[in-house]
Scaffold this active site. Structure first.
Site, PDB file in Angstrom:
ATOM      1  N   ASP A  13       0.809  -1.230   0.000  1.00 49.24           N
ATOM      2  CA  ASP A  13       0.000   0.000   0.000  1.00 49.24           C
ATOM      3  C   ASP A  13       0.835   1.271   0.000  1.00 49.24           C
ATOM      4  O   ASP A  13       0.420   2.301   0.545  1.00 49.24           O
ATOM      5  CB  ASP A  13      -0.965   0.026   1.210  1.00 49.24           C
ATOM      6  N   LYS A  16       1.733   2.289  -4.936  1.00 49.62           N
ATOM      7  CA  LYS A  16       2.292   1.739  -6.185  1.00 49.62           C
ATOM      8  C   LYS A  16       1.361   2.026  -7.369  1.00 49.62           C
ATOM      9  O   LYS A  16       1.809   2.367  -8.450  1.00 49.62           O
ATOM     10  CB  LYS A  16       2.507   0.217  -6.049  1.00 49.62           C
ATOM     11  N   GLY A  40      -4.583  -4.297  -3.848  1.00 47.54           N
ATOM     12  CA  GLY A  40      -5.575  -3.255  -4.130  1.00 47.54           C
ATOM     13  C   GLY A  40      -4.796  -2.011  -4.491  1.00 47.54           C
ATOM     14  O   GLY A  40      -4.176  -1.396  -3.628  1.00 47.54           O
ATOM     15  N   HIS A  41      -4.767  -1.682  -5.766  1.00 41.57           N
ATOM     16  CA  HIS A  41      -3.978  -0.544  -6.244  1.00 41.57           C
ATOM     17  C   HIS A  41      -4.919   0.571  -6.675  1.00 41.57           C
ATOM     18  O   HIS A  41      -5.727   0.392  -7.586  1.00 41.57           O
ATOM     19  CB  HIS A  41      -3.067  -0.984  -7.404  1.00 41.57           C
ATOM     20  N   GLN A 223       1.967  -5.959  -3.212  1.00 37.89           N
ATOM     21  CA  GLN A 223       2.410  -6.042  -1.818  1.00 37.89           C
ATOM     22  C   GLN A 223       3.720  -5.250  -1.640  1.00 37.89           C
ATOM     23  O   GLN A 223       3.929  -4.311  -2.388  1.00 37.89           O
ATOM     24  CB  GLN A 223       2.574  -7.512  -1.357  1.00 37.89           C
TER      25      GLN A 223
HETATM   26  P1  GDP Z   1      -0.842   0.381  -3.494  1.00 37.08           P
HETATM   27  O1  GDP Z   1      -1.426  -0.904  -3.029  1.00 37.08           O
HETATM   28  O2  GDP Z   1       0.624   0.462  -3.234  1.00 37.08           O
HETATM   29  O3  GDP Z   1      -1.181   0.695  -4.910  1.00 37.08           O
HETATM   30  O4  GDP Z   1      -1.482   1.520  -2.589  1.00 37.08           O
HETATM   31  P2  GDP Z   1      -3.059   1.662  -2.219  1.00 37.08           P
HETATM   32  O5  GDP Z   1      -3.772   2.148  -3.394  1.00 37.08           O
HETATM   33  O6  GDP Z   1      -3.540   0.450  -1.540  1.00 37.08           O
HETATM   34  O7  GDP Z   1      -2.964   2.763  -1.095  1.00 37.08           O
HETATM   35  C1  GDP Z   1      -2.371   3.992  -1.308  1.00 37.08           C
HETATM   36  C2  GDP Z   1      -3.404   5.085  -1.018  1.00 37.08           C
HETATM   37  O8  GDP Z   1      -2.750   6.333  -1.002  1.00 37.08           O
HETATM   38  C3  GDP Z   1      -4.479   5.203  -2.080  1.00 37.08           C
HETATM   39  O9  GDP Z   1      -5.665   5.610  -1.464  1.00 37.08           O
HETATM   40  C4  GDP Z   1      -3.944   6.283  -2.998  1.00 37.08           C
HETATM   41  O10 GDP Z   1      -4.968   6.965  -3.704  1.00 37.08           O
HETATM   42  C5  GDP Z   1      -3.305   7.183  -2.007  1.00 37.08           C
HETATM   43  N1  GDP Z   1      -2.170   7.977  -2.470  1.00 37.08           N
HETATM   44  C6  GDP Z   1      -1.132   7.630  -3.240  1.00 37.08           C
HETATM   45  N2  GDP Z   1      -0.237   8.614  -3.281  1.00 37.08           N
HETATM   46  C7  GDP Z   1      -0.737   9.608  -2.518  1.00 37.08           C
HETATM   47  C8  GDP Z   1      -0.250  10.892  -2.115  1.00 37.08           C
HETATM   48  O11 GDP Z   1       0.838  11.311  -2.465  1.00 37.08           O
HETATM   49  N3  GDP Z   1      -1.058  11.621  -1.287  1.00 37.08           N
HETATM   50  C9  GDP Z   1      -2.272  11.197  -0.878  1.00 37.08           C
HETATM   51  N4  GDP Z   1      -2.987  11.979  -0.101  1.00 37.08           N
HETATM   52  N5  GDP Z   1      -2.739   9.986  -1.204  1.00 37.08           N
HETATM   53  C10 GDP Z   1      -1.972   9.210  -2.007  1.00 37.08           C
HETATM   54  P1  IMO Z   2      -0.956  -4.153  -2.283  1.00 40.62           P
HETATM   55  O1  IMO Z   2      -0.492  -4.720  -3.604  1.00 40.62           O
HETATM   56  C1  IMO Z   2      -0.937  -4.495   2.024  1.00 40.62           C
HETATM   57  C2  IMO Z   2      -1.037  -8.499   3.717  1.00 40.62           C
HETATM   58  C3  IMO Z   2      -2.269  -8.929   4.479  1.00 40.62           C
HETATM   59  C4  IMO Z   2      -1.636  -9.869   5.479  1.00 40.62           C
HETATM   60  C5  IMO Z   2      -0.543 -10.553   4.675  1.00 40.62           C
HETATM   61  C6  IMO Z   2      -0.944 -11.896   4.082  1.00 40.62           C
HETATM   62  O2  IMO Z   2      -2.249  -3.437  -2.344  1.00 40.62           O
HETATM   63  O3  IMO Z   2       0.141  -3.376  -1.641  1.00 40.62           O
HETATM   64  P2  IMO Z   2      -2.512 -12.629   2.082  1.00 40.62           P
HETATM   65  O4  IMO Z   2      -3.969 -12.387   1.851  1.00 40.62           O
HETATM   66  O5  IMO Z   2      -1.625 -12.128   1.001  1.00 40.62           O
HETATM   67  O6  IMO Z   2      -2.212 -14.054   2.435  1.00 40.62           O
HETATM   68  O7  IMO Z   2      -2.184 -11.778   3.408  1.00 40.62           O
HETATM   69  O8  IMO Z   2      -0.222  -9.665   3.631  1.00 40.62           O
HETATM   70  N1  IMO Z   2      -1.266  -8.030   2.342  1.00 40.62           N
HETATM   71  C7  IMO Z   2      -1.187  -6.750   1.977  1.00 40.62           C
HETATM   72  N2  IMO Z   2      -0.975  -5.646   2.704  1.00 40.62           N
HETATM   73  N3  IMO Z   2      -1.057  -4.398   0.697  1.00 40.62           N
HETATM   74  C8  IMO Z   2      -1.248  -5.503  -0.065  1.00 40.62           C
HETATM   75  O9  IMO Z   2      -1.252  -5.455  -1.400  1.00 40.62           O
HETATM   76  C9  IMO Z   2      -1.369  -6.744   0.572  1.00 40.62           C
HETATM   77  N4  IMO Z   2      -1.578  -8.004   0.156  1.00 40.62           N
HETATM   78  C10 IMO Z   2      -1.494  -8.779   1.241  1.00 40.62           C
HETATM   79  O10 IMO Z   2      -2.909  -7.846   5.075  1.00 40.62           O
HETATM   80  O11 IMO Z   2      -1.025  -9.138   6.501  1.00 40.62           O
HETATM   81 MG    MG Z   3      -2.946  -1.564  -1.811  1.00 44.09          MG
END
Ligand code: GDP
Ligand code: IMO
Ligand code: MG
Length: 422
Positions: A13, A16, A40-41, A223
């Site tokens: 998270d 990415k 979840g991106h 991840q």
């Molecule tokens: P990922 O799994 O690495 O793609 O990250 P996620 O999407 O799960 O979580 C990142 C969160 O941060 C999302 O809600 C993005 O929209 C948000 N995000 C990414 N970059 C920024 C930033 O620079 N500022 C803010 N406020 N939100 C951001």
């Molecule tokens: P993105 O790509 C954050 C975490 C889960 C748990 C552990 C194992 O959005 O960054 P799993 O279901 O993979 O067996 O869970 O890994 N986890 C993540 N945490 N971002 C993710 O993906 C994750 N995918 C799995 O919360 O701790």
């Molecule tokens: Mg994510």
């Protein structure tokens, strides 16, 4: 842009999806190489929010080829729903998406086993996303998994699936869970197979063909480094190689064809699920949650939050070979008076400058902090390096130097345009 691997340098998270979306402008092909719909991106296009789980984030840009590589575990029903959802939002999904024939399939018994094992673990649970990821990769390693190529051949699929559901139902019954209906799952999966059949291909051949044509590939890591099955905080990890090497094995593109590794990290740290997080802080978690931030994109769970941990990110640079750094969510620190950065750990009276392998030891580590004066003004409207407050620039330079990569991108908001190229 050449071939670029993008990895999360923390616990997932990191933002990415946003950075992939920005970098996709210069790429021809975007490839997922590991993980499944546990990812979840998030990508914002104007007011519209897209959360991608299996489909590469490049799908939101026109004329980009998106590949779900062999290293991914695919929940076909989940993928069908994701494609339908994207189409409903007006996103073109057709010949621009290709799924590897050799990607393994996630079945409902994987999800059920994932959930049951978590219950059995009680307070030692991992806190998985319950998407069946661990059991699906388990089957792959045990050489009993079914792959996309099996799924799209109905005659083959029926026989193989019958054997697999039989064994798994025995396990489920032994765990006190309800067995699954062969017919119901079989029919559901055959319907998904019919829908997905046109997307399934030999992606190794396709990627090598693209490279011969001079196309640039972006490998979309899922991840993060500390969720890696080998290099993460085992057992509180996911079941794939989330580090840069996973991009090679998960795609069939060899290491010498990789030109650059980009590490994405937040300006602070978050983690969702159980396991050690040395810099965890209620103060920063409360602040971010009150701003409505840091709730999981896949499960909606509140993410645990902490200060930036440079011991961890330095380790990430080491195992991934990170060249360039993308720092996201800088704006999350806009109101903080004094910002802490972890520069070492103290465990058992000793100072550590690396991440110990044992999760228990890491959990007992006390961070050693350096303090930075906060800039205490909004950064969300900044578009150039020079527009950032001096104190924010100092902070960014310091965390990049401690991490050991070149600061290349700074993100100050979720939108595409809230991106600064350094
Ligand atoms: P990922 O799994 O690495 O793609 O990250 P996620 O999407 O799960 O979580 C990142 C969160 O941060 C999302 O809600 C993005 O929209 C948000 N995000 C990414 N970059 C920024 C930033 O620079 N500022 C803010 N406020 N939100 C951001
Ligand atoms: P993105 O790509 C954050 C975490 C889960 C748990 C552990 C194992 O959005 O960054 P799993 O279901 O993979 O067996 O869970 O890994 N986890 C993540 N945490 N971002 C993710 O993906 C994750 N995918 C799995 O919360 O701790
Ligand atoms: Mg994510």
């Amino acid at each position: 842009m050449a071939n670029t691997i993008l990895v999360g340098a923390q616990w997932g998270d990191e933002g990415k999806g946003k950075i992939i979306d920005v970098l996709t402008e210069q790429a021809d092909v975007v490839v997922r190489t590991q993980g499944g719909n546990n990812a979840g991106h998030t990508v914002f296009l104007g007011p519209k929010k897209y959360v991608l789980h299996l489909v590469p984030s490049g799908i939101l840009r026109k004329s980009k080829l998106c590949v779900i590589g062999n290293g991914v575990v695919v929940d076909p029903v989940g993928l069908v729903n994701e494609i339908k959802g994207l189409r409903k939002l007006g996103v073109k999904v057709g010949s621009n998406l290709v799924v590897s024939e050799t990607a393994h399939v996630v079945f409902p018994y994987h999800r059920e086993l994932d959930a049951q094992r978590e219950v059995l673990k009680g307070k030692h649970k991992i806190g998985t996303t319950k998407r069946g990821i661990g059991p699906a990769y388990g089957d792959k390693a045990a050489r009993v998994g079914l792959r996309m190529i099996d799924l799209i051949h109905p005659e083959r699929f029926e026989e193989k699936f019958r054997r697999r559901i039989k064994e798994n139902n025995e396990v489920l019954k032994a765990l006190g869970a309800k067995p699954l209906s062969f017919k119901r799952v079989h029919d559901e999966y055959c319907a998904a197979a019919r829908y997905l059949q046109p997307f399934v291909a030999n992606t190794v051949v396709l990627l090598h063909h693209a490279m011969r044509e001079g196309k640039d590939i972006l490998f979309e890591g899922a991840q993060g480094t500390f969720l890696d099955i080998d290099h993460g905080t085992y057992p509180f990890v996911t079941s794939s190689n989330t580090t840069a090497g996973g991009a090679c094995t998960g795609s069939g593109v060899p290491p010498h064809r990789m030109d650059r590794v980009v590490g994405v990290m937040k300006a602070y740290t978050t983690r969702v699920g159980e396991g050690p997080l040395p810099t965890e802080s209620a103060e920063i978690a409360d602040m971010l949650h009150a701003m409505g931030r840091e709730f999981g994109a896949t499960t909606g769970r509140a993410r645990r939050c902490g200060w930036f941990d440079s011991v961890a990110t330095r380790h990430a640079t080491m195992v991934n070979g990170i060249d360039d750094l993308a720092v996201t969510n800088l704006d999350g620190l806009d109101t903080v008076e004094t910002i802490k950065v972890c520069i070492g750990y103290r465990a058992d009276g000793k100072r550590l400058d690396y991440v110990p392998n044992d999760a228990q030891t890491l959990a007992e580590c006390k961070p050693v902090y350096a303090e930075f004066e906060g800039w205490q003004q909004p950064t969300t409207a900044c578009r150039r390096w020079k527009q950032l407050p001096a104190k924010a620039r100092d902070y960014l330079k310091a965390i990049a130097e401690l991490t050991g990569g070149k600061l290349a991108i700074v993100s100050v908001g979720p939108a595409r345009e809230q991106t600064i190229f350094v």
